[in-house]
Scaffold this motif. Structure first.
Motif, PDB file in Angstrom:
ATOM      1  N   ASP A 113      57.482  44.410  41.711  1.00  0.00           N
ATOM      2  CA  ASP A 113      56.499  45.145  40.923  1.00  0.00           C
ATOM      3  C   ASP A 113      55.681  44.131  40.136  1.00  0.00           C
ATOM      4  OD1 ASP A 113      57.783  47.403  41.831  1.00  0.00           O
ATOM      5  OD2 ASP A 113      58.627  47.956  39.886  1.00  0.00           O
TER       6      ASP A 113
ATOM      7  N   PRO B 262      53.462  48.955  41.973  1.00  0.00           N
ATOM      8  CA  PRO B 262      54.838  48.895  42.465  1.00  0.00           C
ATOM      9  C   PRO B 262      54.949  48.179  43.802  1.00  0.00           C
ATOM     10  CG  PRO B 262      53.969  51.111  42.701  1.00  0.00           C
ATOM     11  CD  PRO B 262      52.912  50.302  42.007  1.00  0.00           C
ATOM     12  N   GLN B 263      56.042  47.461  43.967  1.00  0.00           N
ATOM     13  CA  GLN B 263      56.317  46.771  45.217  1.00  0.00           C
ATOM     14  C   GLN B 263      56.655  47.807  46.276  1.00  0.00           C
ATOM     15  OE1 GLN B 263      59.406  46.558  46.990  1.00  0.00           O
ATOM     16  NE2 GLN B 263      58.655  45.092  48.465  1.00  0.00           N
TER      17      GLN B 263
ATOM     18  N   HIS C 105      55.403  39.373  36.711  1.00  0.00           N
ATOM     19  CA  HIS C 105      56.413  39.981  37.563  1.00  0.00           C
ATOM     20  C   HIS C 105      57.746  39.327  37.288  1.00  0.00           C
ATOM     21  CE1 HIS C 105      55.650  36.524  40.264  1.00  0.00           C
ATOM     22  NE2 HIS C 105      54.387  36.782  40.016  1.00  0.00           N
TER      23      HIS C 105
END
Length: 90
Positions: free
Chosen positions: A23, A65-66, A86
């Motif tokens: 993220d 968001p990842q 991050h």
């Protein structure tokens, strides 16, 4: 430990598209708005405007968001200062 990257975008400068490994939290500091482009794994795209005009839907902070296959990059037309962090750090 987290990593923080500050950047200044102007004219035709941009941050190259890259994959999100974690993220990332974006922060807007000053100047003209900065465009954040998110390309989602399903083919959808999203443009988030980082800036101070909250009534116009701009964000002073935004969490990207990842997700597997998600990529993003930033662009600005006039000087705009922002940053992101991050965790874990690089």
């Amino acid at each position: 430990m987290a990593s923080v990257i500050y950047f200044l975008l102007y004219d035709d400068h941009f941050s190259a598209l890259h994959r999100l490994l974690t993220d990332e939290v974006y922060h807007f500091y000053l100047g003209d708005p900065v465009e954040l482009l998110l390309l989602h794994p399903n083919g959808d795209s999203q443009v988030v405007i980082l800036g101070h005009d909250l009534e116009a839907g701009q964000h002073v902070q935004f969490v990207a968001p990842q997700a597997p296959g998600k990529v993003h990059g930033c662009a600005g037309r006039s000087p705009g200062a922002a940053g992101h962090h991050h965790d874990p750090g690089l």
